[in-house]
Motif scaffolding. Sequence first.
Motif, PDB file in Angstrom:
ATOM      1  N   ARG A  51       0.970  -1.095  -0.072  1.00 23.55           N
ATOM      2  CA  ARG A  51       0.033  -0.083  -0.049  1.00 23.55           C
ATOM      3  C   ARG A  51       0.938   1.239   0.109  1.00 23.55           C
ATOM      4  NH1 ARG A  51      -2.170  -4.616   1.392  1.00 23.55           N
ATOM      5  NH2 ARG A  51      -4.249  -4.837   1.411  1.00 23.55           N
ATOM      6  N   ASN A 332      -7.991  -3.361  -1.155  1.00 20.88           N
ATOM      7  CA  ASN A 332      -7.451  -2.351  -2.394  1.00 20.88           C
ATOM      8  C   ASN A 332      -6.158  -1.979  -2.154  1.00 20.88           C
ATOM      9  OD1 ASN A 332      -9.993  -2.431  -4.454  1.00 20.88           O
ATOM     10  ND2 ASN A 332     -10.573  -1.714  -2.358  1.00 20.88           N
ATOM     11  N   ASP A 334      -3.741  -0.981  -4.235  1.00 19.45           N
ATOM     12  CA  ASP A 334      -3.564  -0.067  -5.114  1.00 19.45           C
ATOM     13  C   ASP A 334      -4.671   0.942  -5.424  1.00 19.45           C
ATOM     14  OD1 ASP A 334      -5.310  -1.692  -6.189  1.00 19.45           O
ATOM     15  OD2 ASP A 334      -4.519  -2.110  -8.391  1.00 19.45           O
ATOM     16  N   LEU A 335      -5.274   1.218  -4.089  1.00 24.63           N
ATOM     17  CA  LEU A 335      -6.343   2.138  -4.015  1.00 24.63           C
ATOM     18  C   LEU A 335      -6.025   3.587  -4.814  1.00 24.63           C
ATOM     19  CD1 LEU A 335      -9.274   2.952  -2.972  1.00 24.63           C
ATOM     20  CD2 LEU A 335      -8.030   3.747  -1.067  1.00 24.63           C
ATOM     21  N   ARG A 338      -6.579   3.163  -8.444  1.00 28.25           N
ATOM     22  CA  ARG A 338      -8.246   2.770  -8.654  1.00 28.25           C
ATOM     23  C   ARG A 338      -8.901   4.224  -8.600  1.00 28.25           C
ATOM     24  NH1 ARG A 338      -9.926  -2.444  -7.987  1.00 28.25           N
ATOM     25  NH2 ARG A 338      -8.217  -4.392  -7.721  1.00 28.25           N
ATOM     26  N   LEU A 345     -13.874  -0.938  -6.892  1.00 31.30           N
ATOM     27  CA  LEU A 345     -12.942  -1.465  -5.829  1.00 31.30           C
ATOM     28  C   LEU A 345     -13.602  -2.810  -5.286  1.00 31.30           C
ATOM     29  CD1 LEU A 345     -13.122   1.831  -3.510  1.00 31.30           C
ATOM     30  CD2 LEU A 345     -11.523   1.560  -5.345  1.00 31.30           C
ATOM     31  N   ASN A 346     -12.387  -3.523  -4.688  1.00 31.08           N
ATOM     32  CA  ASN A 346     -12.663  -4.693  -4.097  1.00 31.08           C
ATOM     33  C   ASN A 346     -13.545  -4.462  -2.869  1.00 31.08           C
ATOM     34  OD1 ASN A 346     -11.064  -6.001  -5.970  1.00 31.08           O
ATOM     35  ND2 ASN A 346      -9.203  -5.559  -4.797  1.00 31.08           N
ATOM     36  N   TYR A 364      -5.521  -9.534  -1.232  1.00 32.91           N
ATOM     37  CA  TYR A 364      -6.274  -8.865  -2.412  1.00 32.91           C
ATOM     38  C   TYR A 364      -5.698  -8.408  -3.482  1.00 32.91           C
ATOM     39  CZ  TYR A 364      -9.740  -8.395   1.761  1.00 32.91           C
ATOM     40  OH  TYR A 364     -10.640  -8.616   2.626  1.00 32.91           O
ATOM     41  N   THR A 366      -4.655  -6.741  -6.988  1.00 32.04           N
ATOM     42  CA  THR A 366      -4.477  -5.410  -7.701  1.00 32.04           C
ATOM     43  C   THR A 366      -5.009  -5.388  -9.045  1.00 32.04           C
ATOM     44  OG1 THR A 366      -2.232  -5.859  -9.050  1.00 32.04           O
ATOM     45  CG2 THR A 366      -2.229  -4.807  -6.435  1.00 32.04           C
TER      46      THR A 366
END
Length: 372
Positions: A51, A332, A334-335, A338, A345-346, A364, A366
């Motif tokens: 992250r 996420n 890689d928020l 995104r 979003l996951n 989770y 990417t």
Amino acid sequence: MHEIQDPLFKPFALGGLELPNRIVMPPMTRSRASQPGDVPNELMAEYYAQRASAGLIISEGTWISPLGKGYAWTPGIHSPAQVAGWRKVTGAVHAAGGRIFAQLWHVGRLSHTRLLDGRSPVSSSAIQATGVNVYVAERDGTPGFVQASTPRALATDEIPRVVDEFRQAARNAMAAGFDGVELHAANGYLVNQFIDSNANDRTDAYGGSLENRLRFLGEVANALVEGTGDKGRVGIRLAPLTTLNGCSDDHPEITYIAAARLLGEIGVAYVHIAEADWEDAPHMPVEFKQQLRAAFPGALIYAGKYTAERARAALEAGWADLIAFGRPFVANPDLPERLRIGAPLNAHDRATLFGGAAHGLTDYPTLAGSAA
């Protein structure tokens, strides 16, 4: 040079750090520290490094002393082994290009004698957080929830020792390679137990008047400045309107504007406001946020169910400098990317938030992983 138009992705100078965007990963308890000793580990290093594209990461709450612990499997920053464990985490984040502060945590009354070797928790006052549960490790390794124990009030002459523990924790954080520290003064934990009028019935210099109830906050904030050696490496988390864990104040706007003004006089780098984010939570008016902006000259971070749209609006309005996204960062890694491109979003798996291993922490996908 082409000017960045998206307010979420404009760089920001925070103390001596240059943040590449305005997206903050806030502190979130995940309870994966190694046992025995509550030591940060390689799994946690992988989680935070995944992250590292956040403008700033703030670690999960990290207890500063044995009496500061309130939940099973949460990491400390008290022992040499814990400091060494955190060094793995900060090294991984920095290698991935990120920046990370340690959130320093003393839970006060929100603990249980089973977590404290039979000792009673400490607080501003001997007031139990009735109806508030904390989790402890059962014999089979599963978390069990128990009512927080009745605390004892810290004696006046004990308080300087707790302030010293915060100062040493800041030194330990710097030795562990953190870029700075954030004081957890929100959500009903120890510092909050001094600030809020309904959790503090003291009659000494730390209770009664607003000035007295803010005294401990000011002393700890100054200790963190001393411990880090740099005002620009210190932030404070406050929760003006939340009533989490039994803490509330009779006049929150007056109390927390005064707290912001005090922290501005000390010169800390930022104040991190935790807005109430549950269903039917009290609304934080924009006027209150504008008053906090006027009272505090440093950076203001806001957290509380922000979407990308709400975050951009807050930054453009000027009462926020940075926005923290909690639950979205869980699922996420890689928020920021995104949010930048508007990708879906996951969803996070609630059952894996606390305790366990890699599942629900580092697995989770990417965007790139999903495409592959």
